[in-house]
Write an enzyme that holds these catalytic residues in place. Structure first.
Site, mmCIF file in Angstrom:
data_model
loop_
_atom_site.group_PDB
_atom_site.id
_atom_site.type_symbol
_atom_site.label_atom_id
_atom_site.label_comp_id
_atom_site.label_asym_id
_atom_site.label_seq_id
_atom_site.Cartn_x
_atom_site.Cartn_y
_atom_site.Cartn_z
ATOM 1 N N PRO A 23 23.621 62.526 26.114
ATOM 2 C CA PRO A 23 23.601 61.284 26.898
ATOM 3 C C PRO A 23 22.167 60.839 27.219
ATOM 4 O O PRO A 23 21.914 59.676 27.496
ATOM 5 C CB PRO A 23 24.344 61.667 28.190
ATOM 6 C CG PRO A 23 25.099 62.891 27.855
ATOM 7 C CD PRO A 23 24.328 63.614 26.791
ATOM 8 N N GLU A 72 25.781 71.750 29.917
ATOM 9 C CA GLU A 72 24.777 70.780 30.367
ATOM 10 C C GLU A 72 23.775 70.489 29.257
ATOM 11 O O GLU A 72 22.793 69.795 29.472
ATOM 12 C CB GLU A 72 24.045 71.343 31.597
ATOM 13 C CG GLU A 72 24.964 71.611 32.778
ATOM 14 C CD GLU A 72 25.878 70.441 33.067
ATOM 15 O OE1 GLU A 72 27.111 70.633 33.036
ATOM 16 O OE2 GLU A 72 25.366 69.325 33.283
#
Ligand SMILES: O=C(OCc1ccccc1)c1cn[nH]c1
Length: 242
Positions: free
Chosen positions: A88, A115
């Site tokens: 992202p 993550e």
């Protein structure tokens, strides 16, 4: 072109064997190899992640497993490769990037989970090869695998011989910086909705003008950012009159 994908969920990449891409792979236009990151773990738990330094939620993927995997994958083929890491936090992946990737001899995709991957992996390989951290959109997925499917499809369809009809790649949305306008096919009237008259007129000049107008209208309405990004000479006076 050769594509390698390293992931802890190889099954997620099964769709690459289907239909259009399956045929491209079958005809040798595209070689795709999917690798299970856990094959490069040595501990009984096959751990690929650990707690983040500095604290915070979630887990981070461990650098040494990725390093061993990418070293082996890269060494398996002498062709120069570009390492692509979906995240992202990446640069937006665009049709222009798809064209750039379609010119590559080899792409190696690293699929992050949790993550993400310890940043030192990207930093390490960036010293010896092109590395792109790319985003396919402003949302968070569970892992990079779905983003790889998106990127591989966008790239593979640009490879000569992969797409049935080469012309349509050239007339894609974004090829002229605008969104594609509406498309119609038979029947002429469907549930009381008629196909716009001009499209059945046979007047190719008027049809081209109508299509351009619809594309401009749609782009201005849905993606003003694309209008703003057009080069100054992109719009002629007929366009401006719209
Ligand atoms: O979620 C994405 O990639 C998977 C990923 C990678 C690293 C950490 C979390 C999630 C993504 C969203 N837009 N483009 C990519």
């Amino acid at each position: 072109m050769r594509i390698d994908v390293v992931t802890i969920f190889p099954g997620y990449l099964a769709p690459l064997r289907e239909a259009l891409l399956g045929r491209a792979v079958g005809t040798g236009l595209l070689d795709i190899a999917v690798h299970d990151l856990r094959d490069w773990t040595h501990d009984v738990h096959q751990a690929v992640d650990d707690a983040p330094y500095g604290g915070g939620p979630g887990m981070v993927m461990r650098p040494h497993v990725w390093g061993e995997a990418l070293d082996d994958v890269l060494a398996a083929d002498p062709r120069p490769a570009r390492l692509v890491v979906p995240t992202p936090a990446g640069r937006p992946f665009t049709q222009a990037a798809a064209h750039a990737y379609a010119a590559q001899e080899r792409l190696v995709f690293a699929c992050g989970r949790y993550e993400g991957i310890d940043q030192r992996v990207v930093d390490h390989y960036a010293a010896s090869m092109p590395v792109d951290e790319i985003s396919i959109g402003d949302y968070v997925l569970v892992g990079g695998e779905v983003a790889v499917l998106v990127v591989v499809e966008a790239v593979a369809r640009l490879l000569p011989g992969v797409l049935g009809n080469p012309r349509s790649a050239a007339e894609d949305s974004f090829s002229d910086g605008l969104l594609e306008g509406p498309a119609y096919t038979r029947p002429e009237v469907w549930r009381g909705h008629a196909v716009p008259e001009v499209l059945r007129s046979g007047n190719h000049g008027a049809i081209a003008r109508w299509r351009r107008d619809r594309a401009l209208e749609r782009t201005a309405e849905r993606r003003p950012d694309l209008i703003a990004a057009l080069p100054p000479d992109a719009l002629d006076e007929a366009d401006r009159a719209l």
